[in-house]
Design a protein around this motif. Structure first.
Motif, PDB file in Angstrom:
ATOM      1  N   SER A 260     -41.109 -56.098   8.505  1.00  0.00           N
ATOM      2  CA  SER A 260     -40.744 -56.572   9.849  1.00  0.00           C
ATOM      3  C   SER A 260     -41.764 -56.073  10.876  1.00  0.00           C
ATOM      4  O   SER A 260     -42.158 -56.809  11.790  1.00  0.00           O
ATOM      5  N   LYS A 261     -42.219 -54.845  10.717  1.00  0.00           N
ATOM      6  CA  LYS A 261     -43.182 -54.289  11.668  1.00  0.00           C
ATOM      7  C   LYS A 261     -44.559 -54.931  11.498  1.00  0.00           C
ATOM      8  O   LYS A 261     -45.300 -55.111  12.481  1.00  0.00           O
ATOM      9  N   ALA A 262     -44.906 -55.280  10.247  1.00  0.00           N
ATOM     10  CA  ALA A 262     -46.180 -55.966  10.007  1.00  0.00           C
ATOM     11  C   ALA A 262     -46.190 -57.315  10.708  1.00  0.00           C
ATOM     12  O   ALA A 262     -47.217 -57.743  11.256  1.00  0.00           O
TER      13      ALA A 262
ATOM     14  N   ALA B 169     -33.524 -46.639  26.538  1.00  0.00           N
ATOM     15  CA  ALA B 169     -32.612 -45.551  26.896  1.00  0.00           C
ATOM     16  C   ALA B 169     -32.640 -44.400  25.896  1.00  0.00           C
ATOM     17  O   ALA B 169     -31.825 -43.486  25.980  1.00  0.00           O
ATOM     18  N   SER B 170     -33.573 -44.447  24.949  1.00  0.00           N
ATOM     19  CA  SER B 170     -33.627 -43.378  23.940  1.00  0.00           C
ATOM     20  C   SER B 170     -35.032 -43.275  23.361  1.00  0.00           C
ATOM     21  O   SER B 170     -35.808 -44.236  23.401  1.00  0.00           O
ATOM     22  N   GLY B 171     -35.351 -42.121  22.848  1.00  0.00           N
ATOM     23  CA  GLY B 171     -36.555 -41.933  22.034  1.00  0.00           C
ATOM     24  C   GLY B 171     -37.837 -42.403  22.699  1.00  0.00           C
ATOM     25  O   GLY B 171     -38.115 -42.085  23.861  1.00  0.00           O
ATOM     26  N   ILE B 172     -38.622 -43.168  21.964  1.00  0.00           N
ATOM     27  CA  ILE B 172     -39.947 -43.591  22.419  1.00  0.00           C
ATOM     28  C   ILE B 172     -39.847 -44.439  23.692  1.00  0.00           C
ATOM     29  O   ILE B 172     -40.618 -44.253  24.636  1.00  0.00           O
ATOM     30  N   GLY B 173     -38.873 -45.353  23.739  1.00  0.00           N
ATOM     31  CA  GLY B 173     -38.722 -46.217  24.915  1.00  0.00           C
ATOM     32  C   GLY B 173     -38.447 -45.398  26.168  1.00  0.00           C
ATOM     33  O   GLY B 173     -39.013 -45.661  27.239  1.00  0.00           O
TER      34      GLY B 173
ATOM     35  N   ALA C 294     -33.509 -51.477  29.193  1.00  0.00           N
ATOM     36  CA  ALA C 294     -32.629 -52.494  28.600  1.00  0.00           C
ATOM     37  C   ALA C 294     -32.254 -52.003  27.210  1.00  0.00           C
ATOM     38  O   ALA C 294     -33.117 -51.839  26.353  1.00  0.00           O
ATOM     39  N   ASP C 295     -30.980 -51.748  27.014  1.00  0.00           N
ATOM     40  CA  ASP C 295     -30.590 -51.124  25.747  1.00  0.00           C
ATOM     41  C   ASP C 295     -29.231 -51.619  25.281  1.00  0.00           C
ATOM     42  O   ASP C 295     -28.344 -51.909  26.077  1.00  0.00           O
ATOM     43  N   LEU C 296     -29.088 -51.666  23.971  1.00  0.00           N
ATOM     44  CA  LEU C 296     -27.828 -52.054  23.337  1.00  0.00           C
ATOM     45  C   LEU C 296     -26.719 -51.045  23.619  1.00  0.00           C
ATOM     46  O   LEU C 296     -25.556 -51.409  23.774  1.00  0.00           O
TER      47      LEU C 296
ATOM     48  N   ASP D 254     -23.855 -45.702  25.725  1.00  0.00           N
ATOM     49  CA  ASP D 254     -23.888 -44.221  25.732  1.00  0.00           C
ATOM     50  C   ASP D 254     -25.323 -43.723  25.949  1.00  0.00           C
ATOM     51  O   ASP D 254     -25.556 -42.775  26.690  1.00  0.00           O
ATOM     52  N   HIS D 255     -26.291 -44.402  25.327  1.00  0.00           N
ATOM     53  CA  HIS D 255     -27.689 -44.030  25.553  1.00  0.00           C
ATOM     54  C   HIS D 255     -28.091 -44.284  27.013  1.00  0.00           C
ATOM     55  O   HIS D 255     -28.778 -43.478  27.635  1.00  0.00           O
ATOM     56  N   ILE D 256     -27.629 -45.414  27.558  1.00  0.00           N
ATOM     57  CA  ILE D 256     -27.961 -45.749  28.951  1.00  0.00           C
ATOM     58  C   ILE D 256     -27.394 -44.678  29.899  1.00  0.00           C
ATOM     59  O   ILE D 256     -28.099 -44.171  30.774  1.00  0.00           O
TER      60      ILE D 256
ATOM     61  N   LYS E 297     -39.976 -37.772  18.028  1.00  0.00           N
ATOM     62  CA  LYS E 297     -38.582 -37.330  18.190  1.00  0.00           C
ATOM     63  C   LYS E 297     -37.746 -38.443  18.815  1.00  0.00           C
ATOM     64  O   LYS E 297     -38.100 -38.944  19.887  1.00  0.00           O
ATOM     65  N   SER E 298     -36.676 -38.829  18.153  1.00  0.00           N
ATOM     66  CA  SER E 298     -35.851 -39.933  18.656  1.00  0.00           C
ATOM     67  C   SER E 298     -34.502 -39.932  17.965  1.00  0.00           C
ATOM     68  O   SER E 298     -34.182 -39.034  17.178  1.00  0.00           O
ATOM     69  N   ASN E 299     -33.721 -40.970  18.237  1.00  0.00           N
ATOM     70  CA  ASN E 299     -32.407 -41.138  17.589  1.00  0.00           C
ATOM     71  C   ASN E 299     -32.423 -42.265  16.562  1.00  0.00           C
ATOM     72  O   ASN E 299     -31.390 -42.866  16.282  1.00  0.00           O
ATOM     73  N   ILE E 300     -33.593 -42.538  15.996  1.00  0.00           N
ATOM     74  CA  ILE E 300     -33.674 -43.682  15.083  1.00  0.00           C
ATOM     75  C   ILE E 300     -32.826 -43.467  13.835  1.00  0.00           C
ATOM     76  O   ILE E 300     -32.432 -44.432  13.173  1.00  0.00           O
TER      77      ILE E 300
ATOM     78  N   ILE F  32     -38.130 -53.697   3.926  1.00  0.00           N
ATOM     79  CA  ILE F  32     -37.706 -54.590   5.005  1.00  0.00           C
ATOM     80  C   ILE F  32     -38.262 -54.081   6.335  1.00  0.00           C
ATOM     81  O   ILE F  32     -38.838 -54.845   7.123  1.00  0.00           O
ATOM     82  N   TYR F  33     -38.147 -52.790   6.552  1.00  0.00           N
ATOM     83  CA  TYR F  33     -38.650 -52.195   7.794  1.00  0.00           C
ATOM     84  C   TYR F  33     -40.151 -52.449   7.941  1.00  0.00           C
ATOM     85  O   TYR F  33     -40.616 -52.948   8.981  1.00  0.00           O
ATOM     86  N   ALA F  34     -40.913 -52.105   6.888  1.00  0.00           N
ATOM     87  CA  ALA F  34     -42.378 -52.198   6.985  1.00  0.00           C
ATOM     88  C   ALA F  34     -42.825 -53.637   7.183  1.00  0.00           C
ATOM     89  O   ALA F  34     -43.725 -53.923   7.985  1.00  0.00           O
TER      90      ALA F  34
HETATM   91  P1  NAI Z   1     -34.164 -44.699  19.069  1.00  0.00           P
HETATM   92  O1  NAI Z   1     -33.054 -45.135  18.206  1.00  0.00           O
HETATM   93  O2  NAI Z   1     -34.129 -43.335  19.651  1.00  0.00           O
HETATM   94  O3  NAI Z   1     -34.398 -45.736  20.245  1.00  0.00           O
HETATM   95  C1  NAI Z   1     -34.232 -47.103  20.042  1.00  0.00           C
HETATM   96  C2  NAI Z   1     -33.309 -47.666  21.107  1.00  0.00           C
HETATM   97  O4  NAI Z   1     -33.192 -49.061  20.860  1.00  0.00           O
HETATM   98  C3  NAI Z   1     -31.902 -47.074  21.069  1.00  0.00           C
HETATM   99  O5  NAI Z   1     -31.507 -46.628  22.343  1.00  0.00           O
HETATM  100  C4  NAI Z   1     -31.040 -48.237  20.599  1.00  0.00           C
HETATM  101  O6  NAI Z   1     -29.765 -48.223  21.216  1.00  0.00           O
HETATM  102  C5  NAI Z   1     -31.850 -49.434  21.047  1.00  0.00           C
HETATM  103  N1  NAI Z   1     -31.542 -50.636  20.273  1.00  0.00           N
HETATM  104  C6  NAI Z   1     -31.291 -50.746  18.953  1.00  0.00           C
HETATM  105  N2  NAI Z   1     -30.997 -52.010  18.638  1.00  0.00           N
HETATM  106  C7  NAI Z   1     -31.076 -52.729  19.777  1.00  0.00           C
HETATM  107  C8  NAI Z   1     -30.858 -54.097  20.110  1.00  0.00           C
HETATM  108  N3  NAI Z   1     -30.474 -54.998  19.189  1.00  0.00           N
HETATM  109  N4  NAI Z   1     -31.025 -54.485  21.403  1.00  0.00           N
HETATM  110  C9  NAI Z   1     -31.385 -53.585  22.351  1.00  0.00           C
HETATM  111  N5  NAI Z   1     -31.581 -52.284  22.100  1.00  0.00           N
HETATM  112  C10 NAI Z   1     -31.428 -51.856  20.825  1.00  0.00           C
HETATM  113  O7  NAI Z   1     -35.463 -44.862  18.147  1.00  0.00           O
HETATM  114  P2  NAI Z   1     -37.039 -44.779  18.431  1.00  0.00           P
HETATM  115  O8  NAI Z   1     -37.594 -44.030  17.310  1.00  0.00           O
HETATM  116  O9  NAI Z   1     -37.341 -44.345  19.783  1.00  0.00           O
HETATM  117  O10 NAI Z   1     -37.430 -46.296  18.231  1.00  0.00           O
HETATM  118  C11 NAI Z   1     -38.201 -47.053  19.144  1.00  0.00           C
HETATM  119  C12 NAI Z   1     -39.149 -47.940  18.365  1.00  0.00           C
HETATM  120  O11 NAI Z   1     -40.119 -47.123  17.722  1.00  0.00           O
HETATM  121  C13 NAI Z   1     -38.488 -48.746  17.259  1.00  0.00           C
HETATM  122  O12 NAI Z   1     -39.013 -50.053  17.272  1.00  0.00           O
HETATM  123  C14 NAI Z   1     -38.894 -48.005  16.001  1.00  0.00           C
HETATM  124  O13 NAI Z   1     -38.920 -48.846  14.878  1.00  0.00           O
HETATM  125  C15 NAI Z   1     -40.270 -47.523  16.380  1.00  0.00           C
HETATM  126  N6  NAI Z   1     -40.808 -46.406  15.608  1.00  0.00           N
HETATM  127  C16 NAI Z   1     -40.269 -45.149  15.717  1.00  0.00           C
HETATM  128  C17 NAI Z   1     -40.836 -44.100  15.036  1.00  0.00           C
HETATM  129  C18 NAI Z   1     -40.302 -42.706  15.175  1.00  0.00           C
HETATM  130  O14 NAI Z   1     -40.753 -41.815  14.464  1.00  0.00           O
HETATM  131  N7  NAI Z   1     -39.392 -42.430  16.049  1.00  0.00           N
HETATM  132  C19 NAI Z   1     -41.993 -44.281  14.148  1.00  0.00           C
HETATM  133  C20 NAI Z   1     -42.477 -45.629  14.107  1.00  0.00           C
HETATM  134  C21 NAI Z   1     -41.903 -46.644  14.818  1.00  0.00           C
END
Ligand code: NAI
Length: 286
Positions: free
Chosen positions: A161-163, A14-18, A35-37, A40-42, A192-195, A157-159
């Protein structure tokens, strides 16, 4: 090429890359489940889709990927409503960061719980139905370029976990390939995202004793760069990566030297081959 007739389940959809991946797959005819936590994003994402075409292909459900009971119910629902999914996108993740020496168990549990545990739960809950329906399929998991280079300590921790996500996906790919299921790892650079809202995605019990409170509060004020990649562009790369069953889908090239340096450092510490490759296939009483 079309994804007509396919059903895709996208965590963090519901946000960003997804959401970028969701838009591209829906525009190519896939039925997409966000499927999102975050409700508000949904709500915002569904409103966004309602404004464009293809909104009939999109639905959403609230899911915390770390909650295995909830995840099992979601997978069951996909089986009942869609006859099982064809594409799983393990994309939900959190960008926790802070001084590693101040990290508490809450920070480790949060980071590994969502970024690794959430991905594993996706595989465990969805693989049985993807194998049973016999149509084959694909699993994309979002890691990060942070997994491929030596990162600063505040991202330890982030890096790491991703590895873990990368190595897991690499290792399971051959076995899933035999079942007709492809495996891809998305390695994004800045998109571009809400990370930066990561702290809002922490459950209360993992926030109270966090050592990352101040740094994640600061993160929440970070400005999204104009020159960061548009999520839909990452989505296009993912769509092509699925069709070609690419193992690695990489959005940016600026880490290339750092990626090479890390690989070279491991090789430089490795003795020259003097011995036969070990045989790990011998057992007592067999
Ligand atoms: P985002 O925060 O915009 O999107 C992530 C979505 O995941 C949010 O809607 C959030 O509500 C949801 N979420 C968080 N925890 C959750 C949970 N426990 N269960 C279900 N949903 C959950 O961030 P973004 O950047 O789009 O992140 C997507 C993926 O891309 C992440 O795995 C992030 O680590 C990865 N990533 C992002 C980068 C970036 O520059 N945006 C760079 C490298 C990796």
């Amino acid at each position: 090429t079309s994804f007509e007739g396919k059903t895709a389940f996208i965590t963090g959809g519901a946000s960003g890359i997804g959401l970028g991946i969701a838009k591209v797959l829906a525009s190519r005819g896939a039925k997409v489940v966000l499927a999102d936590l975050r409700q508000d994003h949904i709500d915002r994402a569904l409103a966004d889709f309602a404004g464009g075409g293809r909104s009939n292909l999109v639905s959403a459900l609230q899911l915390d990927v770390t909650n295995r009971e909830q995840y099992r119910d979601a997978a069951k629902r996909m089986l009942d409503e869609f006859g099982g999914i064809d594409i799983l996108v393990n994309n939900a993740g959190v960008g926790l960061e802070g001084p590693v020496l101040e990290a508490t168990y809450a920070d480790y549990d949060f980071g590994f719980g969502v970024n690794v545990g959430g991905v594993i739960n996706g595989f465990v809950e969805f693989l049985p139905q993807m194998i049973a329906h016999g149509r084959g399929g694909h699993v994309v998991s979002t890691a990060s370029l942070a997994a491929e280079v030596v990162m600063p300590e505040w991202l330890a921790i982030y890096a790491s976990s991703k590895a873990a996500v990368c190595h897991y996906c690499e290792a399971v790919k051959p076995a899933l390939g035999e079942k007709g299921i492809g495996v891809s790892i998305l390695l994004p650079g800045p998109v571009k995202s809400n990370i930066h809202e990561t702290q809002q995605n922490r459950p209360a019990h993992l926030l109270q004793s966090s050592g990352y409170k101040a740094s994640e509060e600061r993160l929440s004020r970070r400005i999204v760069g104009d020159n960061w990649m548009e999520p839909e562009q990452a989505g296009e790369l993912v769509a092509e990566g699925i069709l070609a069953n690419q193992t690695y889908i990489v959005t940016h090239g600026y880490y290339k030297d750092a990626m090479r340096a890390r690989a070279e450092a491991v090789l430089a510490a490795t003795p020259d081959v003097k011995e036969e490759a070990p045989d790990f296939g011998q057992f007592r009483d067999e």
